[in-house]
Write a protein that holds these residues in place. Structure first.
Motif, PDB file in Angstrom:
ATOM      1  N   PRO A 134      57.229   9.384 -65.123  1.00  0.00           N
ATOM      2  CA  PRO A 134      58.551   9.421 -64.468  1.00  0.00           C
ATOM      3  C   PRO A 134      59.411   8.220 -64.831  1.00  0.00           C
ATOM      4  O   PRO A 134      60.642   8.309 -64.799  1.00  0.00           O
ATOM      5  CB  PRO A 134      58.214   9.450 -62.975  1.00  0.00           C
ATOM      6  N   GLU A 165      63.352  19.317 -62.299  1.00  0.00           N
ATOM      7  CA  GLU A 165      62.826  17.958 -62.140  1.00  0.00           C
ATOM      8  C   GLU A 165      62.309  17.744 -60.715  1.00  0.00           C
ATOM      9  O   GLU A 165      63.041  17.922 -59.739  1.00  0.00           O
ATOM     10  CB  GLU A 165      63.915  16.928 -62.463  1.00  0.00           C
ATOM     11  N   ASP A 167      61.003  14.796 -59.386  1.00  0.00           N
ATOM     12  CA  ASP A 167      61.099  13.421 -58.879  1.00  0.00           C
ATOM     13  C   ASP A 167      62.526  13.117 -58.411  1.00  0.00           C
ATOM     14  O   ASP A 167      63.496  13.291 -59.164  1.00  0.00           O
ATOM     15  CB  ASP A 167      60.690  12.437 -59.981  1.00  0.00           C
ATOM     16  N   ASP A 168      62.661  12.641 -57.181  1.00  0.00           N
ATOM     17  CA  ASP A 168      63.992  12.385 -56.617  1.00  0.00           C
ATOM     18  C   ASP A 168      64.785  11.374 -57.443  1.00  0.00           C
ATOM     19  O   ASP A 168      65.975  11.578 -57.726  1.00  0.00           O
ATOM     20  CB  ASP A 168      63.871  11.880 -55.181  1.00  0.00           C
ATOM     21  N   GLU A 169      64.171  10.276 -57.823  1.00  0.00           N
ATOM     22  CA  GLU A 169      64.924   9.244 -58.534  1.00  0.00           C
ATOM     23  C   GLU A 169      65.311   9.690 -59.940  1.00  0.00           C
ATOM     24  O   GLU A 169      66.356   9.294 -60.459  1.00  0.00           O
ATOM     25  CB  GLU A 169      64.126   7.941 -58.577  1.00  0.00           C
ATOM     26  N   VAL A 170      64.493  10.515 -60.567  1.00  0.00           N
ATOM     27  CA  VAL A 170      64.871  11.064 -61.869  1.00  0.00           C
ATOM     28  C   VAL A 170      66.070  11.992 -61.706  1.00  0.00           C
ATOM     29  O   VAL A 170      66.988  12.002 -62.537  1.00  0.00           O
ATOM     30  CB  VAL A 170      63.687  11.792 -62.523  1.00  0.00           C
ATOM     31  N   ARG A 171      66.096  12.762 -60.635  1.00  0.00           N
ATOM     32  CA  ARG A 171      67.251  13.639 -60.376  1.00  0.00           C
ATOM     33  C   ARG A 171      68.528  12.817 -60.215  1.00  0.00           C
ATOM     34  O   ARG A 171      69.596  13.185 -60.722  1.00  0.00           O
ATOM     35  CB  ARG A 171      66.985  14.484 -59.119  1.00  0.00           C
ATOM     36  N   PRO A 249      59.455   5.675 -52.549  1.00  0.00           N
ATOM     37  CA  PRO A 249      58.924   6.545 -53.597  1.00  0.00           C
ATOM     38  C   PRO A 249      57.867   5.847 -54.432  1.00  0.00           C
ATOM     39  O   PRO A 249      57.946   4.662 -54.711  1.00  0.00           O
ATOM     40  CB  PRO A 249      60.180   6.864 -54.440  1.00  0.00           C
ATOM     41  N   GLU A 250      56.874   6.625 -54.839  1.00  0.00           N
ATOM     42  CA  GLU A 250      55.770   6.075 -55.610  1.00  0.00           C
ATOM     43  C   GLU A 250      56.213   5.615 -56.983  1.00  0.00           C
ATOM     44  O   GLU A 250      55.573   4.785 -57.614  1.00  0.00           O
ATOM     45  CB  GLU A 250      54.672   7.141 -55.764  1.00  0.00           C
ATOM     46  N   ALA A 251      57.317   6.166 -57.484  1.00  0.00           N
ATOM     47  CA  ALA A 251      57.692   5.898 -58.871  1.00  0.00           C
ATOM     48  C   ALA A 251      58.132   4.470 -59.087  1.00  0.00           C
ATOM     49  O   ALA A 251      58.274   4.025 -60.199  1.00  0.00           O
ATOM     50  CB  ALA A 251      58.816   6.851 -59.294  1.00  0.00           C
ATOM     51  N   ARG A 254      62.448   1.209 -60.534  1.00  0.00           N
ATOM     52  CA  ARG A 254      63.179   1.680 -61.695  1.00  0.00           C
ATOM     53  C   ARG A 254      64.340   0.791 -62.084  1.00  0.00           C
ATOM     54  O   ARG A 254      65.319   1.245 -62.648  1.00  0.00           O
ATOM     55  CB  ARG A 254      63.709   3.102 -61.450  1.00  0.00           C
TER      56      ARG A 254
END
Length: 710
Positions: A134, A165, A167-171, A249-251, A254
């Motif tokens: 991600p 998609e 993943d929230d942050e990727v969106r 979020p786990e990601a 960023r």
């Protein structure tokens, strides 16, 4: 991997810190299995090879190897490398950025080659949009939007990926990339705005709708809903109440460097790098927050709303009433940026900022305190909250620093700048410390008569100052306080400082002492012999300063006029300015200097022209020669406006229909602060702009038809 890297003549190239022969090690470090090595390598790339956005020959040589890294799924933290490539290839250069010298031309050529090289390879980012990592997926959309030459194809992929998609942050990154496309490619703006409007209006998750509104504000603000404040406030409430909202979020965060392994054991052994510090600060700020990316979206929204001050103020007011401490501290920080750059009605907003002074979150209270410190008179709605904070926190009255002298706490300074007598106990305690805070004198200057009880203590502390190399640091805050109070009873103590100033910083110390004596007026008559002795060196800065003080103390125009005339011919413009200003204070008694002042109206130094024009007006009583010079300076240098407005307000020359009145009305009609800067600010900027507005109003309302006053 890295085939041919050793065949590159790295030693013949340079980066920000010398020979580039260490670059291969940095590139290999980016592929290391050790998180600390990856962090150090990325830090080195940004710190040396791509220092502050610069592109060197070695930066260009790195590009093929960086592409090798991003397409290898075995390499960890490739998202950070994607961001690095985006930064290297994404700098736009136009003709205004290209200087005439050889270095500027070479730098521009490097930027152009970097953009071409990275754009040529940007097709690899299409595949990365569906990468398993991600962190890669969150970086790839902006890379494509910034670098790829087929924006319509990129837009199509962004829209397709949004539907699948997970993943929230990727969106959110996909939506941000669409906004970047719109800004870079005008023909697509309409299509993108329509898509963003639908995303914001439809039954999408609140974070996605907020992201769409933020990008609309950025690229097509005219497409925002008319009730944007109500809509955004509702979305923020939904984000606070969403199931699992408190889970970060786990990601990861960023931000730059956030793709690195967050394992605590490895972080403990990691080197202290800028990338690591940024990651740690971001992680600390986001810890425990509901939807921690909300702050970035709101900042983007505020930037897009730009001069819609009422909407931005209403939105921040709503945020400050939020039960979410994260939204409140974000609102305090964003309020600072709004008030610093834009004029508006901020009473309720400031009152709510004042309420944050009692927050259970120390960072929120500290941020509120610092904001109020910058506001001076605008902080009045928070006066009671400031007074309560100061009374409840004696430990915060003075701040100690690892290096440098102590300073007053921000709440103390904010209350003093309001002229509020409730700050006097804190200032008294500060003056009783072994080392007086360096800014205590300036704080006293805002209090007026309320600070009169401090005069005796200031005088006593000044009498204790040793005349050694530390004399200036110890005496200057005390002299500033006595100057503000016009405490003539302290003339003997000030005279001792004047006579015994040491060689080290002695000139600065004498200047401060002379300024104090001048403020005392006739009460400093005991200093007249010393002042008469000092003016016997005409043409020097010290003589001019002594002449100013002598005029204020003794009123002997005959003694000071020759010294000030000589000062008009000094070598440095700063000394000429001081002489001109002093002559202006003499008024008609210095009428003989009008020809000399008139000659300075054509001087190349703008500030000297301004001071000479004001002085000419004051000594001659005529405005016709001075006003055009002052108004020309007003347009040429915004920082001179307060000085010019002071003159116009004092002399009453802004008659109805005059050029001066037109300029003043235009200033009052502007919603942008006259000294607002993109990417920087000064601690007194808001105060100076509010002062300018008050002077403009006074100049327009106070026309008496009379000549200058002295």
């Amino acid at each position: 991997m890295f085939a041919g890297i050793d065949e590159v003549d790295w030693a013949s190239m340079e980066h920000a810190y010398g020979p580039a022969d260490d670059v291969p090690e940095l590139l290999r470090g980016l592929a290391s299995a050790d998180p600390s090595e990856r962090e150090a390598a990325l830090d080195g790339m940004y710190g040396a090879v791509h220092h502050q956005g610069d592109v060197y020959a070695c930066t260009l040589a790195c590009i093929p190897f960086l592409f090798e890294l991003v397409v290898d799924p075995a390499v960890p933290d490739r998202g950070g490398v994607v961001e690095l490539l985006t930064s290297i290839g994404g700098i736009d250069i136009d003709e205004e950025d290209i200087g005439e010298d050889e270095d500027d031309a070479e730098g521009a050529a490097n930027y152009a080659m970097a953009a071409a090289a990275v754009s040529a390879g940007a097709g690899v980012f299409f595949a990365l949009m569906a990468d398993d990592d991600p962190g890669v997926r969150v970086s790839a959309p902006l890379a494509l939007a910034t670098l790829h030459g087929s924006p319509a194809r990129v837009l199509t992929l962004l829209r397709e990926r949004l539907t699948v998609e997970p993943d929230d942050e990727v969106r959110l990154a996909l939506v941000e990339a669409a906004g970047r496309l719109a800004l870079r490619h005008d023909p697509l703006t309409g299509r993108i705005a329509d898509w963003l409007s639908r995303l914001a209006a439809e039954a999408n998750p609140p974070g996605l709708r907020l992201a769409a509104l933020a990008q609309l504000a950025r690229c097509a603000p005219e497409s925002l809903p008319g009730d944007v404040v109500r809509v955004v406030a509702g979305l923020l409430r939904q984000l606070r109440s969403a199931p699992g909202a408190s889970k970060v979020p786990e990601a990861g965060s960023r931000v730059l460097g956030a793709h690195l392994d967050p394992d605590p054991a490895s972080a403990e052994a990691a080197p202290v790098t800028l990338v690591g510090q940024l990651r740690a600060l971001s992680a600390e700020d986001r810890a425990g927050r509901a939807a921690p990316w909300t702050a970035d979206l709101l900042r983007t929204l505020h930037v897009g709303l730009d001069d819609r001050v009422a909407d931005r103020t209403a939105l921040l007011t709503d945020q400050l009433c939020s039960p979410d401490p994260g939204q409140r501290i974000d609102a305090v920080r964003m309020s600072s940026g709004l008030i610093r750059a834009w004029r508006g009605s901020y009473g309720e907003l400031v009152r709510l900022v004042g309420e944050q002074l009692v927050s259970d979150e120390p960072k929120t209270a500290e941020a509120a305190s610092h904001l109020l410190e910058e506001l001076f008179g605008l902080a009045a709605p928070a006066a009671d909250a400031l007074a309560a904070r100061v009374a409840a926190d004696p430990g915060g009255w003075v701040k100690e620093w690892a290096s440098g002298p102590p300073g007053l706490g921000s709440a103390v300074k904010a209350l003093a700048r309001l002229g509020d007598a409730r700050v006097v106990p804190a200032l008294t305690a500060a003056l009783e410390r072994p080392e007086v805070p360096h800014d205590v004198g300036f704080a006293i200057g805002h209090l007026g008569p309320a600070a009169a009880p401090l005069a005796g203590l200031l005088r006593h502390r000044l009498s204790e100052v040793g005349l050694d190399e530390e004399a200036y640091d110890r005496a200057s805050p005390l002299l500033a306080g006595l100057t503000a109070l016009r405490a003539g009873e302290a003339a003997p103590e000030v005279l001792r400082i004047l006579r015994g100033a040491p060689e080290y910083r002695g000139e600065w110390l004498r200047t401060a002492a002379l300024r104090a004596l001048g403020s005392f007026g006739p009460a400093a008559h005991c200093a007249v012999p010393e002042l008469r002795a000092l003016i016997r060196r005409p043409g020097t800065a010290g003589a001019t300063e002594a002449a100013e003080a002598l005029w204020a103390v003794d009123g002997d125009a005959g003694a000071v006029l020759p010294v000030l005339i000589e000062g008009l011919q000094a070598e440095h413009a700063r000394e000429r300015r001081a002489a001109a200003s002093a002559l202006g204070r003499l008024g008609p008694l210095a009428a003989v200097t009008a020809p000399r002042l008139r000659a300075l109206l054509r001087h190349e130094e703008l500030w000297l022209r301004v001071d000479a024009a004001i002085a000419l007006w004051e000594v001659s009583g005529r405005a016709e020669e001075s006003v055009p010079v002052l108004l020309a300076a007003w347009e040429k240098n915004r920082h001179v406006r307060v000085r010019v407005a002071e003159c116009l307000a004092r002399t009453g020359a802004a008659g109805a229909g005059s050029d001066a009145a037109h300029v003043l009305h235009a200033e009052l009609a502007s919603v942008r602060r006259h000294n607002a800067m993109d990417g920087g600010y000064g601690s007194h900027d808001t105060h100076e702009d509010e002062k300018l507005l008050a002077l403009c109003r006074r100049a327009l309302l106070g026309n008496t038809g009379k000549g200058p006053t002295t």
